[in-house]
Design an enzyme around this catalytic site. Structure first.
Site, PDB file in Angstrom:
ATOM      1  N   ASP A  82       0.803  -1.233   0.000  1.00  0.00           N
ATOM      2  CA  ASP A  82       0.000   0.000   0.000  1.00  0.00           C
ATOM      3  C   ASP A  82       0.826   1.268   0.000  1.00  0.00           C
ATOM      4  O   ASP A  82       0.417   2.285  -0.563  1.00  0.00           O
ATOM      5  CB  ASP A  82      -0.940   0.019   1.220  1.00  0.00           C
ATOM      6  CG  ASP A  82      -0.178   0.124   2.539  1.00  0.00           C
ATOM      7  OD1 ASP A  82       0.744  -0.692   2.764  1.00  0.00           O
ATOM      8  OD2 ASP A  82      -0.484   1.032   3.320  1.00  0.00           O
ATOM      9  N   ASP A  85       5.448   0.209   3.493  1.00  0.00           N
ATOM     10  CA  ASP A  85       5.675  -1.057   4.198  1.00  0.00           C
ATOM     11  C   ASP A  85       5.402  -2.223   3.254  1.00  0.00           C
ATOM     12  O   ASP A  85       5.256  -2.029   2.046  1.00  0.00           O
ATOM     13  CB  ASP A  85       4.796  -1.122   5.452  1.00  0.00           C
ATOM     14  CG  ASP A  85       3.326  -0.919   5.113  1.00  0.00           C
ATOM     15  OD1 ASP A  85       2.894  -1.396   4.043  1.00  0.00           O
ATOM     16  OD2 ASP A  85       2.606  -0.273   5.896  1.00  0.00           O
ATOM     17  N   TYR A 234      -6.196   0.751   8.506  1.00  0.00           N
ATOM     18  CA  TYR A 234      -7.250   1.091   7.535  1.00  0.00           C
ATOM     19  C   TYR A 234      -8.606   0.698   8.111  1.00  0.00           C
ATOM     20  O   TYR A 234      -9.378  -0.047   7.505  1.00  0.00           O
ATOM     21  CB  TYR A 234      -6.983   0.423   6.183  1.00  0.00           C
ATOM     22  CG  TYR A 234      -5.753   1.000   5.507  1.00  0.00           C
ATOM     23  CD1 TYR A 234      -5.797   2.255   4.897  1.00  0.00           C
ATOM     24  CD2 TYR A 234      -4.542   0.318   5.521  1.00  0.00           C
ATOM     25  CE1 TYR A 234      -4.666   2.804   4.314  1.00  0.00           C
ATOM     26  CE2 TYR A 234      -3.403   0.861   4.927  1.00  0.00           C
ATOM     27  CZ  TYR A 234      -3.476   2.101   4.327  1.00  0.00           C
ATOM     28  OH  TYR A 234      -2.355   2.640   3.745  1.00  0.00           O
ATOM     29  N   GLU A 474       5.790   9.757   3.373  1.00  0.00           N
ATOM     30  CA  GLU A 474       5.441   8.411   2.884  1.00  0.00           C
ATOM     31  C   GLU A 474       4.546   8.506   1.646  1.00  0.00           C
ATOM     32  O   GLU A 474       3.570   9.253   1.642  1.00  0.00           O
ATOM     33  CB  GLU A 474       4.727   7.615   3.991  1.00  0.00           C
ATOM     34  CG  GLU A 474       4.492   6.153   3.598  1.00  0.00           C
ATOM     35  CD  GLU A 474       4.018   5.277   4.769  1.00  0.00           C
ATOM     36  OE1 GLU A 474       3.636   5.830   5.821  1.00  0.00           O
ATOM     37  OE2 GLU A 474       4.040   4.036   4.598  1.00  0.00           O
TER      38      GLU A 474
END
Ligand SMILES: *[C@@H]1O[C@H](CO)[C@@H](O)[C@H](O)[C@H]1NC(C)=O
Length: 497
Positions: A82, A85, A234, A474
């Site tokens: 995603d 990571d 999430y 990120e």
């Protein structure tokens, strides 16, 4: 001399007039947007899990996650990580896919030599989602890897040795949010492949219908069923109603099957058709659904969808300073600002909605109504352009938030694979804990994750290019997916400087 001066005055006046007539005076040329478009799609290759194909262009990556699912006797190889990571999270992956597909559906005509790359980016995900949806009857696999264990390591995907646990939703442990988003993704992708690969397209649509039926029949939020591994990462904060309406709307768009029209009509009010909501994200699909369904009213004058047009107007007006209903926040430099963490996801998703709505409005000469004022498609386009230009470097910090684009861009992005040496350069494994020296190092990332858009600046337009500052540094697949459509649009609709 006099002649020259007059001539120059004339050209200046002419130039100014041309400027006012079009979207010129752009900080970027059509070639710049084409370059950014290509990079925005290339980014997805850096996020790939599974066995990489021979034409892989992000060559610093290698195969990873080749036994995902095997200890559960299912094949869950493939899909996307995603963000920075190595977890495969189903909800954001499906939402990413829906928006990538929507980008292709609305703006694929402007993608030129990038259309095949864009379709490959969609298919990389749908190949995985099909396996996740069809491997075990009565279940949908929605995640691979224990995110807590994954986050305790700083490892390349090629080295990872953290538990690759597999999580699913079922009749007993429902997940209508993740399942309906998966249905939306498969249905939207079926439109992308309708002409070029009808049999694949048919399979996508058929599976979308089955997954939607499962989502609707066994209702519940996956946050209640498997909350310990999806929250807080999430968590479905908005519940599952928004995804049910969004999923039905995409299947209706893809199939034109009247069952879904009937579903939307009879369930719309319960599922959020009457709510206004001003944030469009992997969690909350309401504004996107309004815009998607407004098409039926704008293009076919279907009165039953007038409601969705009215709420689309409310959403659009919320973004436009000076109109009634305006309620967004902007940074002093003009960036839409929603949250301190990964703010650019809200910017890129809003941009896709602005441009898509502008397109729908233009097909019938329609306008958005903000109180007593009428807003044209051109206004929506110029707002979208400000946001895209800001991201690409037209901002107070004079930095591009897209890695590898422009002269100055983030060098220390919070991304394991990008920040650790490539397995081709450094084949010896780098273990879980040994990786942290690279997280904490001040050196630039060795592998440039070209095209990645990072979380972005704070509410005062400042950005710290710091790998530990994941809120700002990120990247994520759902930041990039909607910008693909926007960049295609501007590559084809900007005048050369
Ligand atoms: C329309 O959708 C319903 C519900 O999924 C399905 O039962 C029906 O076969 C579909 N009709 C057509 C013509 O595909």
């Amino acid at each position: 001399m006099a002649y020259a001066a007059t001539f120059s005055l004339v050209t200046q006046v002419l130039g100014l007039t041309l400027c006012l007539l079009s979207l010129c005076c752009s900080a970027f040329t059509p070639q710049d947007y084409s370059d950014a478009l290509e990079k925005s799609i290339l980014f997805f290759e850096g996020q790939r899990s599974g066995k990489l194909p021979a034409n892989q262009r992000a060559t610093w990556r290698a195969n990873s996650g080749l036994s995902d699912g095997s200890s559960y006797h299912v094949d869950l190889v493939g899909g996307y990580y995603d963000a920075g990571d190595n977890v495969k999270f189903g909800l954001p992956m499906a939402f990413t896919t829906t928006l990538l597909a929507w980008s292709v559906i609305e703006f694929g005509d402007s993608m030129h030599n990038q259309i095949e790359n864009a379709k490959d980016a969609v298919r990389w995900s749908t190949d995985y989602l099909l396996k996740a949806a069809t491997s075990t009857p009565g279940a949908l696999y929605v995640q691979v890897a224990d995110p807590n264990a994954d986050h305790r390591c700083w490892e390349r995907p090629e080295d990872m040795d953290t538990p690759r646990n597999v999580y699913k939703v079922s009749a007993q442990n429902p997940g209508s949010d993740v399942a309906a988003e998966t249905a939306a993704a498969l249905a939207a992708a079926s439109i992308v492949f309708k002409d070029s690969d009808p049999s694949y397209s048919g399979k996508l649509l058929h599976t979308a219908m089955k997954v939607f039926d499962f989502a609707d029949r066994y209702r519940g939020s996956y946050s209640d069923s498997i909350g310990s591994v999806v929250c807080p990462f999430y968590c479905s904060y908005s519940g599952y109603h928004d995804e049910l309406l969004w999923g039905a709307s995409w299947i209706h768009r893809a199939s034109q099957n009247s069952s879904y029209l009937a579903y939307i009509k009879s369930n719309g009010h319960i599922l959020g058709a009457d709510d206004d909501d001003f944030s469009f994200s992997w969690d909350d699909k309401r504004p996107g659904t309004k815009i998607l369904l407004s098409k039926s009213f704008l293009e076919k004058n279907n009165e039953e969808f007038q409601l969705y047009k009215a709420h689309s107007d409310n959403y659009i007006c919320s973004l436009l300073p000076g109109t009634s209903n305006f309620q967004a926040q902007y940074t002093p430099g003009g960036l839409l600002y929603k949250a301190s963490e990964s703010n650019l996801q809200y910017v890129t998703s809003a941009t896709l909605l602005l441009l898509t709505y502008a397109k729908y409005l233009r097909t019938n000469g329609g306008v958005a109504t903000c109180g007593s004022s009428k807003v044209t498609a051109e206004t929506l386009i110029s707002e979208a352009k400000k946001q895209v230009d800001y991201i690409l470097g037209d901002n107070p910090a004079k930095i591009s938030y897209m890695v590898g684009f422009g002269k100055k861009y983030p060098q220390h992005i919070h991304h394991r694979g990008s920040s650790l040496p490539s397995v081709h350069e450094h084949p010896e494994r780098i273990s879980c804990n040994d990786g942290f020296q690279y997280l904490h190092s001040g050196s630039p990332n060795p592998n440039v994750l070209v095209g990645a858009i990072v979380g972005g600046p704070d509410s005062k337009d400042s950005f710290s290019d710091d790998r530990n500052n994941y809120q700002q540094s990120e990247p994520a697949t759902y930041i990039n997916a909607p910008v693909v459509g926007a960049l295609a649009f501007f590559s084809a609709n900007t005048n050369p400087n």
